[in-house]
Write a protein that holds these residues in place. Structure first.
Motif, PDB file in Angstrom:
ATOM      1  N   GLY A  97       0.869  -1.296  -0.062  1.00 18.24           N
ATOM      2  CA  GLY A  97       0.086   0.009  -0.064  1.00 18.24           C
ATOM      3  C   GLY A  97       0.946   1.202   0.040  1.00 18.24           C
ATOM      4  N   GLY A  98       2.205   0.993   0.320  1.00 21.96           N
ATOM      5  CA  GLY A  98       2.987   2.566   0.464  1.00 21.96           C
ATOM      6  C   GLY A  98       4.016   2.416  -0.480  1.00 21.96           C
ATOM      7  N   HIS A  99       4.293   1.068  -1.152  1.00 27.04           N
ATOM      8  CA  HIS A  99       5.601   1.319  -2.053  1.00 27.04           C
ATOM      9  C   HIS A  99       5.180   0.192  -3.160  1.00 27.04           C
ATOM     10  CE1 HIS A  99       6.568  -0.145   1.985  1.00 27.04           C
ATOM     11  NE2 HIS A  99       6.567  -1.302   1.595  1.00 27.04           N
ATOM     12  N   THR A 100       6.058   0.524  -4.105  1.00 24.90           N
ATOM     13  CA  THR A 100       6.080  -0.233  -5.521  1.00 24.90           C
ATOM     14  C   THR A 100       7.498   0.188  -6.118  1.00 24.90           C
ATOM     15  OG1 THR A 100       3.631   0.291  -6.194  1.00 24.90           O
ATOM     16  CG2 THR A 100       5.047  -0.725  -7.738  1.00 24.90           C
TER      17      THR A 100
ATOM     18  N   PHE B  80      -5.282   0.094  -5.804  1.00 21.09           N
ATOM     19  CA  PHE B  80      -6.319  -0.943  -5.253  1.00 21.09           C
ATOM     20  C   PHE B  80      -7.497  -0.404  -4.328  1.00 21.09           C
ATOM     21  CE2 PHE B  80      -3.781  -4.658  -7.073  1.00 21.09           C
ATOM     22  CZ  PHE B  80      -5.004  -5.509  -7.751  1.00 21.09           C
ATOM     23  N   ASP B  81      -6.783   0.197  -3.351  1.00 15.84           N
ATOM     24  CA  ASP B  81      -7.484   0.696  -2.284  1.00 15.84           C
ATOM     25  C   ASP B  81      -8.541   2.110  -2.753  1.00 15.84           C
ATOM     26  OD1 ASP B  81      -6.556  -1.148  -0.697  1.00 15.84           O
ATOM     27  OD2 ASP B  81      -4.889   0.247   0.255  1.00 15.84           O
ATOM     28  N   LYS B  82      -7.903   2.818  -3.528  1.00 13.46           N
ATOM     29  CA  LYS B  82      -8.525   4.087  -3.885  1.00 13.46           C
ATOM     30  C   LYS B  82      -9.783   3.684  -4.687  1.00 13.46           C
ATOM     31  CE  LYS B  82      -5.030   7.555  -2.794  1.00 13.46           C
ATOM     32  NZ  LYS B  82      -4.142   8.561  -3.357  1.00 13.46           N
TER      33      LYS B  82
ATOM     34  N   TYR C 105     -12.004  -0.342   3.144  1.00 15.55           N
ATOM     35  CA  TYR C 105     -10.445  -0.504   3.527  1.00 15.55           C
ATOM     36  C   TYR C 105     -10.093  -1.604   4.358  1.00 15.55           C
ATOM     37  CZ  TYR C 105      -5.909   1.218   4.002  1.00 15.55           C
ATOM     38  OH  TYR C 105      -4.473   1.169   4.189  1.00 15.55           O
ATOM     39  N   PRO C 106      -9.014  -2.136   3.971  1.00 19.80           N
ATOM     40  CA  PRO C 106      -8.443  -2.050   2.578  1.00 19.80           C
ATOM     41  C   PRO C 106      -8.999  -2.797   1.541  1.00 19.80           C
ATOM     42  CG  PRO C 106      -6.909  -3.717   3.810  1.00 19.80           C
ATOM     43  CD  PRO C 106      -8.492  -3.153   4.606  1.00 19.80           C
ATOM     44  N   GLY C 107      -9.251  -2.220   0.289  1.00 15.65           N
ATOM     45  CA  GLY C 107      -9.899  -2.612  -0.693  1.00 15.65           C
ATOM     46  C   GLY C 107      -9.218  -3.754  -1.563  1.00 15.65           C
ATOM     47  N   GLY C 108      -7.875  -3.764  -1.680  1.00 16.47           N
ATOM     48  CA  GLY C 108      -7.021  -4.933  -2.294  1.00 16.47           C
ATOM     49  C   GLY C 108      -7.738  -6.268  -2.392  1.00 16.47           C
ATOM     50  N   PRO C 109      -8.136  -6.757  -0.971  1.00 16.05           N
ATOM     51  CA  PRO C 109      -8.348  -7.944  -0.702  1.00 16.05           C
ATOM     52  C   PRO C 109      -9.803  -8.132  -1.469  1.00 16.05           C
ATOM     53  CG  PRO C 109      -7.376  -7.532   1.163  1.00 16.05           C
ATOM     54  CD  PRO C 109      -7.377  -6.373   0.362  1.00 16.05           C
TER      55      PRO C 109
ATOM     56  N   CYS D 152      -0.238 -10.876  -2.441  1.00 12.28           N
ATOM     57  CA  CYS D 152      -1.212 -11.838  -1.940  1.00 12.28           C
ATOM     58  C   CYS D 152      -2.318 -11.786  -3.156  1.00 12.28           C
ATOM     59  CB  CYS D 152      -1.956 -11.326  -0.950  1.00 12.28           C
ATOM     60  SG  CYS D 152      -1.333 -11.268   0.755  1.00 12.28           S
ATOM     61  N   ASN D 153      -2.450 -10.945  -3.969  1.00 15.19           N
ATOM     62  CA  ASN D 153      -3.101 -11.138  -5.175  1.00 15.19           C
ATOM     63  C   ASN D 153      -3.284 -12.183  -5.890  1.00 15.19           C
ATOM     64  OD1 ASN D 153      -4.088 -10.186  -7.892  1.00 15.19           O
ATOM     65  ND2 ASN D 153      -5.192  -8.824  -6.661  1.00 15.19           N
ATOM     66  N   ARG D 154      -4.390 -12.932  -6.047  1.00 11.66           N
ATOM     67  CA  ARG D 154      -4.386 -14.178  -6.874  1.00 11.66           C
ATOM     68  C   ARG D 154      -4.048 -13.918  -8.153  1.00 11.66           C
ATOM     69  NH1 ARG D 154      -9.989 -16.309  -5.476  1.00 11.66           N
ATOM     70  NH2 ARG D 154     -10.451 -14.058  -5.882  1.00 11.66           N
TER      71      ARG D 154
HETATM   72  O1  KG4 Z   1       2.363  -5.038   2.850  1.00 12.69           O
HETATM   73  P1  KG4 Z   1       1.075  -4.434   3.592  1.00 12.69           P
HETATM   74  O2  KG4 Z   1       0.608  -5.252   4.414  1.00 12.69           O
HETATM   75  O3  KG4 Z   1       1.266  -3.019   4.141  1.00 12.69           O
HETATM   76  C1  KG4 Z   1       1.958  -1.916   3.488  1.00 12.69           C
HETATM   77  O4  KG4 Z   1       1.301  -1.274   2.872  1.00 12.69           O
HETATM   78  O5  KG4 Z   1       3.202  -1.596   3.811  1.00 12.69           O
HETATM   79  O6  KG4 Z   1       0.279  -4.157   2.014  1.00 12.69           O
HETATM   80  C2  KG4 Z   1      -1.199  -3.749   1.972  1.00 12.69           C
HETATM   81  C3  KG4 Z   1      -1.748  -3.259   0.921  1.00 12.69           C
HETATM   82  C4  KG4 Z   1      -3.017  -2.711   0.888  1.00 12.69           C
HETATM   83  O7  KG4 Z   1      -2.920  -1.583  -0.163  1.00 12.69           O
HETATM   84  C5  KG4 Z   1      -3.739  -3.775   0.514  1.00 12.69           C
HETATM   85  O8  KG4 Z   1      -5.079  -3.333  -0.087  1.00 12.69           O
HETATM   86  C6  KG4 Z   1      -2.985  -4.596  -0.592  1.00 12.69           C
HETATM   87  O9  KG4 Z   1      -1.696  -4.679   0.245  1.00 12.69           O
HETATM   88  N1  KG4 Z   1      -3.630  -6.153  -0.458  1.00 12.69           N
HETATM   89  C7  KG4 Z   1      -4.000  -6.468  -1.699  1.00 12.69           C
HETATM   90  C8  KG4 Z   1      -4.330  -7.827  -1.455  1.00 12.69           C
HETATM   91  N2  KG4 Z   1      -4.138  -8.158   0.059  1.00 12.69           N
HETATM   92  C9  KG4 Z   1      -3.282  -6.999   0.241  1.00 12.69           C
HETATM   93  N3  KG4 Z   1      -4.008  -6.029  -3.036  1.00 12.69           N
HETATM   94  C10 KG4 Z   1      -4.743  -6.752  -3.757  1.00 12.69           C
HETATM   95  N4  KG4 Z   1      -4.985  -8.171  -3.746  1.00 12.69           N
HETATM   96  C11 KG4 Z   1      -4.869  -8.831  -2.753  1.00 12.69           C
HETATM   97  N5  KG4 Z   1      -5.265  -9.752  -2.264  1.00 12.69           N
END
Ligand code: KG4
Ligand code: ZN
Length: 314
Positions: free
Chosen positions: A111-114, A140-142, A151-155, A248-250
């Motif tokens: 969520g904080g870095h790429t 993903f989250d936004k 939130y968090p919307g990614g999962p 974690c994204n499938r």
């Molecule tokens: O590494 P992390 O736990 O924390 C930091 O951001 O440092 O990552 C959290 C991020 C969130 O943006 C969350 O939405 C995303 O990882 N995330 C996912 C999935 N699981 C977590 N994004 C997409 N698909 C997922 N399954």
């Protein structure tokens, strides 16, 4: 909310240390070294963790390692779990598998870095690129927020995308054709916002919402996979690794697996429980530094909230 994070760190720091020692069936005097994240991150959170580890190191007369958060992510794909015959799945002890270490290109997505990093050898790495604006997880989250997901919307997007058609809607693959190693996800999020303005109510339809999640996910995943593969081929590395919450994204795990099966590059993905931020990767890196006889950090080493990965290891 940095203030809340600081209070939670204060409240939980000692109970977590105690339960970790209990779970590992060990005691403080059996420890070889102490480690904590020194940066980058929220100043108060770093301060509380570092001061606790430094105080223990001082009291026990052991070395202290102030670890770079992203450098630790680079090594979490090398942690494996011992098979525990009597225990539940995923309950075995964590162990490092550095016998099979290979030079690699490492993708860190959260969520904080790429980040894309060239890891030439153990403890020897060079950042290649990072995001110019939003991180992939932030995107993903936004986007999830735009369609009313919690939130968090990614999962949740990952889950809904499983029932959607990834070709239903076309979104940009930002900087995918750009020869550099940087990413940019803010424009993708904006294009989803404009799309939703042009199609009001679309996200309220359950199937169209799944299609939208799958289409946005495909844009993010294709960009991550494409740029990582190109960097790996250019640098001729035998291995690619990935960690961070988005790993974690499938769809990302599947597409990385498919892409590397075809080109003879070994792929190592951190196991899902170690993709998100965790202390095991901090301890593992400290252990490597101890084995490599890297100099420990000073016992009164200051935290570094903006620490650059480029200066993390010798
Ligand atoms: O590494 P992390 O736990 O924390 C930091 O951001 O440092 O990552 C959290 C991020 C969130 O943006 C969350 O939405 C995303 O990882 N995330 C996912 C999935 N699981 C977590 N994004 C997409 N698909 C997922 N399954
Ligand atoms: Zn992280």
């Amino acid at each position: 909310m940095p203030e809340l994070a600081a209070r939670e760190h204060l409240r939980l720091c000692q109970p977590v240390i105690r339960s970790a020692l209990q779970e590992a069936k060990t005691s403080p005097d059996e420890l070889d070294a102490l480690a904590a994240t020194r940066g980058p991150g929220l100043p108060n959170a770093l301060m509380i963790g570092c001061r606790a580890a430094q105080a223990m190191a001082f009291a026990l007369r052991r070395p202290f390692f102030g670890i770079h958060h992203h450098e630790a992510h680079l090594y979490s794909p090398w942690v494996t779990r011992a098979i525990d015959p009597g225990g539940a799945a995923g309950s075995g002890a964590l162990q490092a598998d550095f016998e099979h270490f290979q030079p690699n290109v490492s993708l860190i997505v959260s969520g904080g870095h790429t980040l894309l990093v060239h890891v030439r050898a153990e403890l020897e790495h060079q950042p290649l690129g990072s995001t110019l604006d939003d991180a992939a997880g932030e995107c993903f989250d936004k986007v999830a927020k735009l369609i009313g997901l919690p939130y968090p919307g990614g999962p949740e997007m990952d889950r809904l995308a499983g029932d959607g058609n990834s070709r239903a809607y076309e979104f940009p693959r930002p900087l995918l054709r750009d020869p550099g190693d940087d990413f940019s996800f803010a424009g993708l999020k904006t294009s989803v916002r404009y799309f939703l303005q042009r199609h009001p109510g679309l996200a309220d339809d359950p199937q169209k919402r799944c299609d939208l999640c799958a289409s946005v996910q495909a844009a993010i995943v294709e960009t991550l996979v494409g740029k990582t593969l190109r960097a790996a081929q250019r640098l001729k590395v035998p291995c690619v690794t990935a960690s961070g919450g988005v790993t974690c994204n499938r769809a990302l795990r599947r597409q990385l697996t498919d892409a590397y099966a075809q080109c003879g590059i070994t792929l190592r993905l951190a196991e899902p429980s170690l993709c998100t931020d965790n202390a095991a990767m901090i301890g593992l890196l400290a252990e490597r530094k101890l084995l490599h006889a890297s100099p420990p950090s000073s016992l009164d080493a200051e935290i570094d909230p903006g620490w650059s990965l480029a200066t993390a290891s010798p």
